[in-house]
Structures are given as structure tokens and as C-alpha cells.
Scaffold this motif. Structure first.
Motif, PDB file in Angstrom:
ATOM      1  N   GLU A  23       7.852   4.490  -7.555  1.00  0.00           N
ATOM      2  CA  GLU A  23       9.116   5.225  -7.366  1.00  0.00           C
ATOM      3  C   GLU A  23       8.864   6.725  -7.265  1.00  0.00           C
ATOM      4  O   GLU A  23       9.478   7.424  -6.460  1.00  0.00           O
ATOM      5  N   GLU A  24       7.932   7.191  -8.126  1.00  0.00           N
ATOM      6  CA  GLU A  24       7.625   8.621  -8.102  1.00  0.00           C
ATOM      7  C   GLU A  24       7.054   9.045  -6.760  1.00  0.00           C
ATOM      8  O   GLU A  24       7.408  10.086  -6.220  1.00  0.00           O
ATOM      9  N   ILE A  25       6.154   8.202  -6.249  1.00  0.00           N
ATOM     10  CA  ILE A  25       5.499   8.551  -4.984  1.00  0.00           C
ATOM     11  C   ILE A  25       6.518   8.558  -3.854  1.00  0.00           C
ATOM     12  O   ILE A  25       6.527   9.426  -3.000  1.00  0.00           O
ATOM     13  N   ARG A  26       7.419   7.582  -3.886  1.00  0.00           N
ATOM     14  CA  ARG A  26       8.403   7.466  -2.823  1.00  0.00           C
ATOM     15  C   ARG A  26       9.250   8.735  -2.719  1.00  0.00           C
ATOM     16  O   ARG A  26       9.626   9.152  -1.634  1.00  0.00           O
ATOM     17  N   SER A  27       9.527   9.352  -3.871  1.00  0.00           N
ATOM     18  CA  SER A  27      10.434  10.497  -3.832  1.00  0.00           C
ATOM     19  C   SER A  27       9.691  11.825  -3.935  1.00  0.00           C
ATOM     20  O   SER A  27      10.311  12.875  -4.065  1.00  0.00           O
ATOM     21  N   ILE A  79      -2.975  -3.098 -10.436  1.00  0.00           N
ATOM     22  CA  ILE A  79      -3.158  -3.012  -8.991  1.00  0.00           C
ATOM     23  C   ILE A  79      -2.930  -1.556  -8.611  1.00  0.00           C
ATOM     24  O   ILE A  79      -1.833  -1.024  -8.814  1.00  0.00           O
ATOM     25  N   VAL A  80      -3.974  -0.895  -8.139  1.00  0.00           N
ATOM     26  CA  VAL A  80      -3.848   0.504  -7.742  1.00  0.00           C
ATOM     27  C   VAL A  80      -3.974   0.575  -6.232  1.00  0.00           C
ATOM     28  O   VAL A  80      -4.854  -0.055  -5.647  1.00  0.00           O
ATOM     29  N   SER A  81      -3.075   1.334  -5.597  1.00  0.00           N
ATOM     30  CA  SER A  81      -3.172   1.487  -4.153  1.00  0.00           C
ATOM     31  C   SER A  81      -3.621   2.895  -3.808  1.00  0.00           C
ATOM     32  O   SER A  81      -3.245   3.857  -4.473  1.00  0.00           O
ATOM     33  N   LEU A  82      -4.443   2.953  -2.787  1.00  0.00           N
ATOM     34  CA  LEU A  82      -4.919   4.234  -2.285  1.00  0.00           C
ATOM     35  C   LEU A  82      -4.258   4.396  -0.923  1.00  0.00           C
ATOM     36  O   LEU A  82      -4.510   3.603  -0.019  1.00  0.00           O
ATOM     37  N   ILE A  83      -3.363   5.402  -0.797  1.00  0.00           N
ATOM     38  CA  ILE A  83      -2.698   5.555   0.487  1.00  0.00           C
ATOM     39  C   ILE A  83      -2.905   6.970   1.014  1.00  0.00           C
ATOM     40  O   ILE A  83      -3.417   7.840   0.311  1.00  0.00           O
ATOM     41  N   GLY A  84      -2.481   7.183   2.213  1.00  0.00           N
ATOM     42  CA  GLY A  84      -2.618   8.491   2.835  1.00  0.00           C
ATOM     43  C   GLY A  84      -2.624   8.340   4.336  1.00  0.00           C
ATOM     44  O   GLY A  84      -2.891   7.260   4.846  1.00  0.00           O
ATOM     45  N   PRO A  85      -2.325   9.436   5.042  1.00  0.00           N
ATOM     46  CA  PRO A  85      -2.310   9.377   6.506  1.00  0.00           C
ATOM     47  C   PRO A  85      -3.702   9.041   7.043  1.00  0.00           C
ATOM     48  O   PRO A  85      -4.691   9.127   6.311  1.00  0.00           O
ATOM     49  N   ALA A 124       3.484  14.931   3.949  1.00  0.00           N
ATOM     50  CA  ALA A 124       2.191  14.548   4.507  1.00  0.00           C
ATOM     51  C   ALA A 124       2.353  13.449   5.541  1.00  0.00           C
ATOM     52  O   ALA A 124       1.668  13.421   6.557  1.00  0.00           O
ATOM     53  N   TYR A 125       3.294  12.557   5.283  1.00  0.00           N
ATOM     54  CA  TYR A 125       3.474  11.444   6.212  1.00  0.00           C
ATOM     55  C   TYR A 125       4.363  11.810   7.392  1.00  0.00           C
ATOM     56  O   TYR A 125       4.100  11.427   8.518  1.00  0.00           O
TER      57      TYR A 125
END
Lengths: 319, 253
Positions: free
Chosen positions: B235-239, B29-35, B246-247
């Protein structure tokens, strides 16, 4: 689905039994007109109701069918069934050609370009004197064998029954079509092109398939009409057929199979009934149409569209 | 299974997506996120053929599908949903799902006119399968309700049901949790996790709901201003300080 099937079967039974109760040349004449209109409206509705575009030049196929039947029967002496098959095939080929061009367009652009094709064909019929005899039209189309015997009344009854047969075939094919996997794809395109594409439906292809089917049915209707009135002129491409088709489908309920049938019966009967009012009849007719559009925008039978597919859990049958 | 290489899309002077590469592997499951405006939905549109990329390549199962028509891509098993809820409004819930099963049914015109026994049997199976999918997403009670009288949450479920019904290999959901409350979103997350491996091979998720993203994703790709900002485990993205910036913006010095 079940409702539509039962309704159509009941209508078929009534149509078959009518000549036993109502007799007379005039009644049979109206009956023939109704059968012709049922075919025409059903074919028009396949595009308006299931593809969701308005082909304002649908008379193109009616006219092609009528001319093909007229030419083949009067020039080559081909039998009724062969000319009708040719009328269907040639109308379908024109449908393929015109559809392949126009179905790339949408909305008003589609409306105008289809109208142009009908107009071009009308001009050709008017001016290609060698083939079509121009504005004089082709008259003296020989009567089919089955309409030769008996007096005028019997001939009209024969025409009426053949009309029922053709209308029944038309509706059978349409019914199978719209309730098939292909028909569902066409409806999906009508409802939402993006969703349709996202589940693997090719909008252009299913539009074209429906368009060609509608063209073939129109061609048959045109051929039948040509035999009945035994005269074909350029006015078969004209706008008056278009308007009656449009009213039948809108009043009856587009996107349903029973709608155009109900619409055709009503419009033909209303037109005849209003003859008593002489010049006023078109005004009254217009008012009726306005009332239907205002108060029943989905048409008389429009309530069915929403229930196009329903799932019933099948009961386990007793062994 | 799905590889995106150096994908770019320009609308006139605006580079909506530039040079984005990532992949989705089987079972992931890959998520694509961003503002907002980062190019997530554009990316999805490029992959599914609704937009033609200005540059770059999309390969799926080893085949180059860049620039294919949307329907052809969908027939290959790449099925998507839309950010703005898109269903067939005039049809019932069942009708929607049944229609979406199109590519698993008969497409021969002759057989539509004269269905034989096998054909009728297949049609019955299609109907049962469609009903089963409606059941699975939890819309059983709404089976024969028109789609335009569903609530927002139910519409989202219907949209997922339509996509599943088309039989995806890779399913791409565009903000499936938009408009759902916390509880509904959690339910959706649980459903999504069970999907992968059972009904679909991989899932690509575009989503703003961070709780959901962190909960379900194996890997996250972060976009910002059309470029890839980061890629990694939740976890990596969170930190990751760049992502946080960016957010939320830079902390005042």
C-alpha cells in the motif's frame, strides 16, 4: 533408456554369436576392428555427445594407451590385463591434466587446444627415440597368453572375444554413467550452462569427470589395438583415427549410446566394402558422409536423444 | 535469511547497481520492482554469483557468500530462474525436472558405476519426486514432451518446476509472469503464495506485472537507475509519489 539397454544387449548377443555363423580370418579381422572402433567411438562420444565439446585431439589418449601397452609388455613383460589397466590409468591421468586445462575453454578454443596436445604427443613420440624408438615405432609386442595357442584363425577369434568383453565393459560403464545423476549433470551442462549452475551443478567438475572417463576408455582401446597389430608408431596420434571416430559418432548419432556402436559397425564395414572401388573409395565414402550430415544431422540413432529420460507410472505389482 | 548490503556493480562507466541494501526474512515474499534498466536482474545476478559485485556484501544464513561461484551458491539453497526463459531444451519436461534434482542424488562416481540397492532406491525416489513436482506445477499431461515444443506459458511453469526441484530455501524468480495472460498470472500468484512455508522458506520476486506484485508481496523494494528508491508494504509503495513518478513521470506543472 530401456530402448538403449535392450538394443545394446541384443547387439552383444549378436556379436557373441557371429563367429558361429561367419567364419574366416578376414571376417574375424573385421570383427576385431569393429570392437576397437566401438570402444573408441563410445569414448569420443562421451565428450562430443554428453559434454558437448569437440576434442579434436582425442587420439592423444588412444596413443598414450597404445604406447603404454607396447612399452610395458615388450620392456617389462607385463601381462595383457595389467598393461591394459596401466594404459587406462595413465591415459586417465593425462586426461585429468589435459582436461583440467582445456575444459576452461569452450567452442573453437577447446577444439584447437586439445588438437595441440595430440600434436605435441605425436612429436614427442616421433623424437624421443630412447623411449619410443621414434618413427620406427615399437614392433614385436608379445602376444598375450590367450592368443598364443591354435592357428591364426583361432587367435583372431580369441582377440575378437576379448574385444567384445572390453567393448561390453566400456558400454556398461558408459550406460551407468550417462543414466546416473552424474551423467544427467553433464547433460545439463551441455544443454544450458546457466540452468545447470542455477540448480547447483559445477560445470567444470562434471566436464572433467566425463573427460577422464573417456580418456581411460580410449587408453584401453589403444592398448588393445597395440596388442592386435603388435606394432605401435607415432601415427596412432595422427589424424586418420580422429576422422574415423568423428564420422562414426556423427553418423551413428551423438549423445546416444547406441549411435557410436551403429556408427562403428557401419563405418568399418563400409570401408571394407568400398575396397572394391580402389581409388574411388575415399570419394564415395566422403559422399556418404556428406549425405548423412545433410539428411540426418542428428545421426541414424539421433531420435533417441530427445527421449533421454521418460517417466512411466509404475504399475502396482501383484503380490 | 538473505541480506544484501551496499551492493554495487559497475560496467565500465555505467553504475548498473549502486549501494543497494535490502533483506529477505523467513516466510516472506519480497518483490523487486522498477522501470526497465533499473538494475533488478543485475541485482539477482549479483546475489546468485553470476556477476561479481564491485562493492558490497551478500550474506545468506549468516554466511558471507559474496563472490562465490554460482553453483556453490545454488548448492546452499539459493535457487533462481532466468528472465529469458532458460530450460534444457533437448530434454523432456520430466528430464528437466529430474536433472534439476541433481544435488539431492548420488554424486559418487563409483556408485554411479556400481549402484547398490540403496542407490537404486534413491534413484527411484528421485524420479518419483521429480514426477510429483511436474504434477504440482500442472504439467502432468506434458510429462514426456520435449521442452522445446512447449508453449510460452508452459515454459514458465517448467522453469519454476526446475527451480523448485533443486530444493531451494530461498527461491528467486526473475519475471515469472512475463508472457502470461491475466488469468495465467493469477494462477501463478496463487501457486507462489502456497509455495512459501511449504516448499521454500522465502521468495524474492522480480516482476513487472503490478497486479501480481501487489497481490502476493509482503514487502516491495523499488529500484530506479540502479539505486533503491523506496521500500515498504504494497500500500505504501502504491501511494509513494516518487515511485509513481519513476514509472509514469512528473505531472505537467
Amino acid at each position: 533408456m530401456v530402448f538403449e539397454r535392450n538394443f545394446l544387449l541384443a547387439a552383444f548377443a549378436v556379436a557373441v554369436l557371429v563367429p558361429l555363423v561367419v567364419q574366416g580370418e578376414y571376417a574375424m579381422h573385421i570383427g576385431v576392428l569393429i570392437m576397437f572402433s566401438v570402444m573408441l567411438a563410445t569414448s569420443f562420444n562421451l565428450i562430443v555427445g554428453y559434454v558437448g565439446e569437440l576434442p579434436l585431439g582425442h587420439t592423444a589418449f588412444l596413443g598414450i594407451g597404445a604406447y603404454v601397452a607396447a612399452l610395458l609388455s615388450s620392456t617389462f613383460g607385463l601381462a595383457f590385463h595389467w598393461t591394459l589397466i596401466c594404459a587406462a590409468v595413465i591415459a586417465a591421468i593425462f586426461g585429468l591434466f589435459i582436461g583440467a586445462i582445456t575444459l576452461r575453454l569452450r567452442g573453437p578454443f577447446f577444439v584447437i587446444v586439445t588438437l595441440c596436445f595430440a600434436e605435441v604427443l605425436r612429436l614427442i613420440a616421433n623424437n624421443w627415440i630412447d623411449l619410443t624408438n621414434g618413427p620406427m615405432g615399437i614392433s614385436g609386442i608379445p602376444k598375450p597368453d590367450w592368443a598364443m595357442s591354435g592357428d591364426v584363425l583361432q587367435q583372431k577369434v580369441s582377440f575378437y572375444y576379448v574385444g567384445i568383453g572390453l567393448a561390453a565393459i566400456t558400454l556398461y560403464l558408459s550406460y551407468r554413467f550417462v543414466y546416473s545423476n552424474i551423467g544427467r549433470a553433464a547433460i545439463a551442462v551441455r544443454e544450458n550452462r546457466f540452468v545447470a549452475q542455477s540448480v547447483g551443478i559445477w560445470p567444470f567438475y562434471f566436464g572433467l569427470v566425463t573427460f577422464v572417463l573417456a580418456a581411460a576408455i580410449s587408453g584401453v582401446a589403444g592398448g588393445y589395438y597395440a596388442y592386435y597389430v603388435s606394432f605401435v608408431g607415432p601415427e596412432v596420434f595422427g589424424f586418420s583415427f580422429m576422422i574415423s571416430m568423428l564420422i562414426m559418432v556423427l553418423a551413428g548419432g551423438k549423445g546416444t549410446l547406441v549411435g557410436p556402436v551403429v556408427g562403428a559397425v557401419l563405418v568399418v564395414l563400409l570401408e571394407e566394402f568400398l575396397r572394391d572401388f580402389k581409388d574411388l573409395r575415399f570419394s564415395i565414402f566422403g559422399l556418404v558422409v556428406v549425405a548423412v550430415v545433410l539428411f540426418l544431422p542428428q545421426g541414424l540413432m539421433g531420435f533417441i536423444t530427445k527421449r533421454h529420460e521418460a517417466y512411466k507410472v509404475r504399475q502396482a505389482r501383484d503380490a | 535469511m538473505l541480506e544484501v548490503e551496499n551492493l554495487s556493480k559497475r560496467f565500465g562507466g555505467l553504475a548498473a547497481v549502486s549501494d543497494v541494501s535490502f533483506g529477505v526474512k523467513r516466510g516472506e515474499i519480497v518483490s523487486l520492482i522498477g522501470p526497465n534498466g533499473a538494475g533488478k536482474t543485475t541485482c539477482l545476478n549479483l546475489i546468485t554469483g553470476f556477476y561479481k559485485p564491485t562493492a558490497g556484501r551478500v550474506t545468506y544464513d549468516g554466511k558471507d557468500i559474496t563472490g562465490w561461484a554460482p553453483y556453490a551458491i545454488a548448492q546452499g539453497g539459493l535457487i533462481r530462474t532466468f528472465q529469458k526463459t532458460n530450460v534444457l531444451k533437448g530434454l523432456t519436461v520430466f528430464g528437466n525436472v529430474l536433472t534439476a534434482r541433481h544435488r539431492h542424488g548420488n554424486t559418487s562416481l563409483l556408485r554411479a558405476f556400481f549402484p547398490g540397492g540403496a542407490q537404486r532406491q534413491r534413484e527411484r525416489e528421485l524420479r518419483d519426486e521429480a514426477a510429483e513436482i511436474v504434477d504440482k506445477v500442472g504439467l502432468r499431461a506434458r510429462m514426456n514432451t520435449e521442452a522445446d515444443s512447449l508453449s510460452c506459458g508452459e515454459l514458465r511453469l517448467l522453469e519454476v518446476a526446475i527451480a523448485i526441484s533443486a530444493g531451494p530455501t530461498v527461491l528467486m524468480l526473475d519475471e515469472p509472469a512475463a508472457g502470461l495472460n491475466t488469468e495465467e498470472a493469477q494462477q501463478l500468484g496463487a501457486t507462489l503464495k502456497t509455495l512459501v512455508g511449504n516448499m521454500v522458506d522465502a521468495l524474492l520476486l522480480v516482476e513487472h506485472n503490478m497486479a501480481l506484485v501487489m497481490d502476493v508481496s509482503h514487502r516491495i523494494v523499488v529500484l530506479n537507475f540502479g539505486r533503491k528508491l523506496a521500500e515498504g508494504l504494497p500500500e505504501e509503495i502504491r501511494s509513494n509519489p516518487q515511485v509513481v513518478e519513476a514509472y509514469l513521470g512528473k505531472p505537467a506543472a
